[in-house]
Write a protein that holds these residues in place. Structure first.
Motif, PDB file in Angstrom:
ATOM      1  N   ALA A  48       0.826  -1.202   0.000  1.00  0.00           N
ATOM      2  CA  ALA A  48       0.000   0.000   0.000  1.00  0.00           C
ATOM      3  C   ALA A  48       0.866   1.261   0.000  1.00  0.00           C
ATOM      4  O   ALA A  48       0.574   2.239  -0.704  1.00  0.00           O
ATOM      5  CB  ALA A  48      -0.937  -0.008   1.206  1.00  0.00           C
ATOM      6  N   LEU A  49       1.934   1.236   0.766  1.00  0.00           N
ATOM      7  CA  LEU A  49       2.819   2.392   0.846  1.00  0.00           C
ATOM      8  C   LEU A  49       3.538   2.670  -0.464  1.00  0.00           C
ATOM      9  O   LEU A  49       3.884   3.815  -0.765  1.00  0.00           O
ATOM     10  CB  LEU A  49       3.861   2.187   1.959  1.00  0.00           C
ATOM     11  N   THR A  50       3.765   1.606  -1.252  1.00  0.00           N
ATOM     12  CA  THR A  50       4.515   1.749  -2.504  1.00  0.00           C
ATOM     13  C   THR A  50       3.624   1.633  -3.741  1.00  0.00           C
ATOM     14  O   THR A  50       4.122   1.537  -4.865  1.00  0.00           O
ATOM     15  CB  THR A  50       5.632   0.684  -2.584  1.00  0.00           C
ATOM     16  N   GLY A  51       2.313   1.617  -3.535  1.00  0.00           N
ATOM     17  CA  GLY A  51       1.387   1.579  -4.655  1.00  0.00           C
ATOM     18  C   GLY A  51       1.194   2.958  -5.255  1.00  0.00           C
ATOM     19  O   GLY A  51       1.800   3.942  -4.813  1.00  0.00           O
ATOM     20  N   PRO A  52       0.354   3.068  -6.282  1.00  0.00           N
ATOM     21  CA  PRO A  52       0.080   4.384  -6.882  1.00  0.00           C
ATOM     22  C   PRO A  52      -0.435   5.365  -5.829  1.00  0.00           C
ATOM     23  O   PRO A  52      -1.394   5.084  -5.136  1.00  0.00           O
ATOM     24  CB  PRO A  52      -1.009   4.063  -7.917  1.00  0.00           C
ATOM     25  N   GLY A  53       0.234   6.492  -5.690  1.00  0.00           N
ATOM     26  CA  GLY A  53      -0.150   7.461  -4.680  1.00  0.00           C
ATOM     27  C   GLY A  53       0.229   7.070  -3.270  1.00  0.00           C
ATOM     28  O   GLY A  53      -0.196   7.729  -2.319  1.00  0.00           O
ATOM     29  N   GLY A  54       1.044   6.019  -3.127  1.00  0.00           N
ATOM     30  CA  GLY A  54       1.426   5.552  -1.802  1.00  0.00           C
ATOM     31  C   GLY A  54       2.255   6.560  -1.030  1.00  0.00           C
ATOM     32  O   GLY A  54       3.008   7.357  -1.614  1.00  0.00           O
ATOM     33  N   GLU A  55       2.130   6.506   0.280  1.00  0.00           N
ATOM     34  CA  GLU A  55       2.796   7.483   1.144  1.00  0.00           C
ATOM     35  C   GLU A  55       4.308   7.472   0.981  1.00  0.00           C
ATOM     36  O   GLU A  55       4.975   8.510   1.147  1.00  0.00           O
ATOM     37  CB  GLU A  55       2.423   7.177   2.603  1.00  0.00           C
ATOM     38  N   ALA A  56       4.889   6.314   0.659  1.00  0.00           N
ATOM     39  CA  ALA A  56       6.344   6.214   0.565  1.00  0.00           C
ATOM     40  C   ALA A  56       6.900   6.669  -0.778  1.00  0.00           C
ATOM     41  O   ALA A  56       8.120   6.868  -0.903  1.00  0.00           O
ATOM     42  CB  ALA A  56       6.776   4.769   0.816  1.00  0.00           C
ATOM     43  N   MET A  57       6.054   6.831  -1.782  1.00  0.00           N
ATOM     44  CA  MET A  57       6.561   7.046  -3.131  1.00  0.00           C
ATOM     45  C   MET A  57       7.370   8.335  -3.308  1.00  0.00           C
ATOM     46  O   MET A  57       8.406   8.316  -3.990  1.00  0.00           O
ATOM     47  CB  MET A  57       5.423   6.973  -4.146  1.00  0.00           C
ATOM     48  N   PRO A  58       6.970   9.472  -2.734  1.00  0.00           N
ATOM     49  CA  PRO A  58       7.816  10.665  -2.921  1.00  0.00           C
ATOM     50  C   PRO A  58       9.235  10.471  -2.379  1.00  0.00           C
ATOM     51  O   PRO A  58      10.211  10.854  -3.044  1.00  0.00           O
ATOM     52  CB  PRO A  58       7.045  11.743  -2.137  1.00  0.00           C
ATOM     53  N   GLY A  73       2.620   5.010 -11.327  1.00  0.00           N
ATOM     54  CA  GLY A  73       3.020   5.746 -10.138  1.00  0.00           C
ATOM     55  C   GLY A  73       3.420   4.879  -8.973  1.00  0.00           C
ATOM     56  O   GLY A  73       3.865   5.388  -7.931  1.00  0.00           O
ATOM     57  N   ALA A  74       3.282   3.565  -9.116  1.00  0.00           N
ATOM     58  CA  ALA A  74       3.704   2.641  -8.063  1.00  0.00           C
ATOM     59  C   ALA A  74       5.200   2.375  -8.174  1.00  0.00           C
ATOM     60  O   ALA A  74       5.844   2.688  -9.183  1.00  0.00           O
ATOM     61  CB  ALA A  74       2.942   1.325  -8.185  1.00  0.00           C
ATOM     62  N   MET A  75       5.773   1.785  -7.124  1.00  0.00           N
ATOM     63  CA  MET A  75       7.158   1.364  -7.206  1.00  0.00           C
ATOM     64  C   MET A  75       7.263   0.195  -8.185  1.00  0.00           C
ATOM     65  O   MET A  75       6.475  -0.751  -8.134  1.00  0.00           O
ATOM     66  CB  MET A  75       7.664   0.931  -5.828  1.00  0.00           C
ATOM     67  N   ASP A  76       8.224   0.258  -9.066  1.00  0.00           N
ATOM     68  CA  ASP A  76       8.512  -0.847  -9.977  1.00  0.00           C
ATOM     69  C   ASP A  76       9.296  -1.886  -9.178  1.00  0.00           C
ATOM     70  O   ASP A  76      10.505  -1.745  -8.948  1.00  0.00           O
ATOM     71  CB  ASP A  76       9.334  -0.332 -11.159  1.00  0.00           C
ATOM     72  N   ARG A  77       8.613  -2.942  -8.751  1.00  0.00           N
ATOM     73  CA  ARG A  77       9.224  -3.898  -7.837  1.00  0.00           C
ATOM     74  C   ARG A  77      10.375  -4.658  -8.491  1.00  0.00           C
ATOM     75  O   ARG A  77      11.379  -4.952  -7.836  1.00  0.00           O
ATOM     76  CB  ARG A  77       8.164  -4.857  -7.303  1.00  0.00           C
TER      77      ARG A  77
END
Length: 218
Positions: A48-58, A73-77
């Motif tokens: 969830a944190l690394t999904g689109p718009g996730g809190e950790a992404m910035p 916009g998600a993390m490319d795992r």
């Protein structure tokens, strides 16, 4: 324990559930949830944190650049996995961003938990070194490394090389078992019925332990 420690946040018996990739810990967690335990999965929190718009992404974009951000916009795992495999320092930077956020989210969910006890599913519980003081007991779901590889190949389609690289970055089977208070055996020969029976036996033990602890405190 500080305010972000899940075990202290909600005052319930806290169980840390872990195991190597492909061990079957998700199935065990699902069974415990069916029987009334509150289950908090830190891997789902991380997604969830690394999904689109996730809190950790910035913060992740700042730390690693745009190459680890997928089109949605998600993390490319896959890209992050390769970065971590190639550079041990990248793992440390990734964990520095994610672990505080995961801990805070787990504590918040733990504060709302119902049931006799709370299960925190933490894939890297032993590796992190932070969870031993946050839980009352550590439960390891255990199987042979060969079985881990076979299960992960079946469900994910990852190559054997990639799976073994992931396993090499995790604690050894011996290290997990050494840290365990409880063990659920889920080797290749284990049937679903056997896994359920072994899990239910621990569920009943934890329920009684939680109730005994409450009686002692009252």
């Amino acid at each position: 324990m500080d305010a972000n420690d899940p075990a202290s946040a909600q005052g319930k018996l806290a169980i840390g559930l872990t195991g190597g990739i492909g061990s079957g810990k998700t199935r065990v967690a699902d069974l415990l949830a069916q029987w009334g335990a509150s289950v908090i999965d830190t891997d789902l929190i991380a997604h969830a944190l690394t999904g689109p718009g996730g809190e950790a992404m910035p913060a992740l974009r700042d730390a690693f650049g745009p190459d680890i951000v997928a089109a949605d916009g998600a993390m490319d795992r896959a890209a992050m996995r390769e970065r971590v495999f190639a550079d041990p320092g990248a793992r440390q930077r990734l964990e520095a961003v994610l672990h505080p956020l995961i801990g805070a989210r787990a504590a918040a969910e733990g504060a709302q938990a119902q049931g006799d006890y709370v299960v925190y599913v933490v894939p890297l519980l032993v590796e992190s070194g932070r969870w031993r003081e946050r839980v009352a007991r550590i439960c390891v779901v255990d199987c042979e490394p060969e079985t881990q590889v076979a299960r992960v190949r079946t469900r994910s389609g990852l190559t054997i090389d990639t799976i073994r690289r992931i396993m090499a970055a995790q604690a050894t089977r011996e290290a997990r078992l050494a840290a365990a208070d409880d063990v659920i055996v889920n080797v290749a020969a284990t049937t679903p019925q056997e896994l359920a029976s072994r899990t239910f036996e621990l569920h009943e033990c934890w329920r009684e332990l939680a109730r005994s602890t409450r009686r002692s405190a009252s």
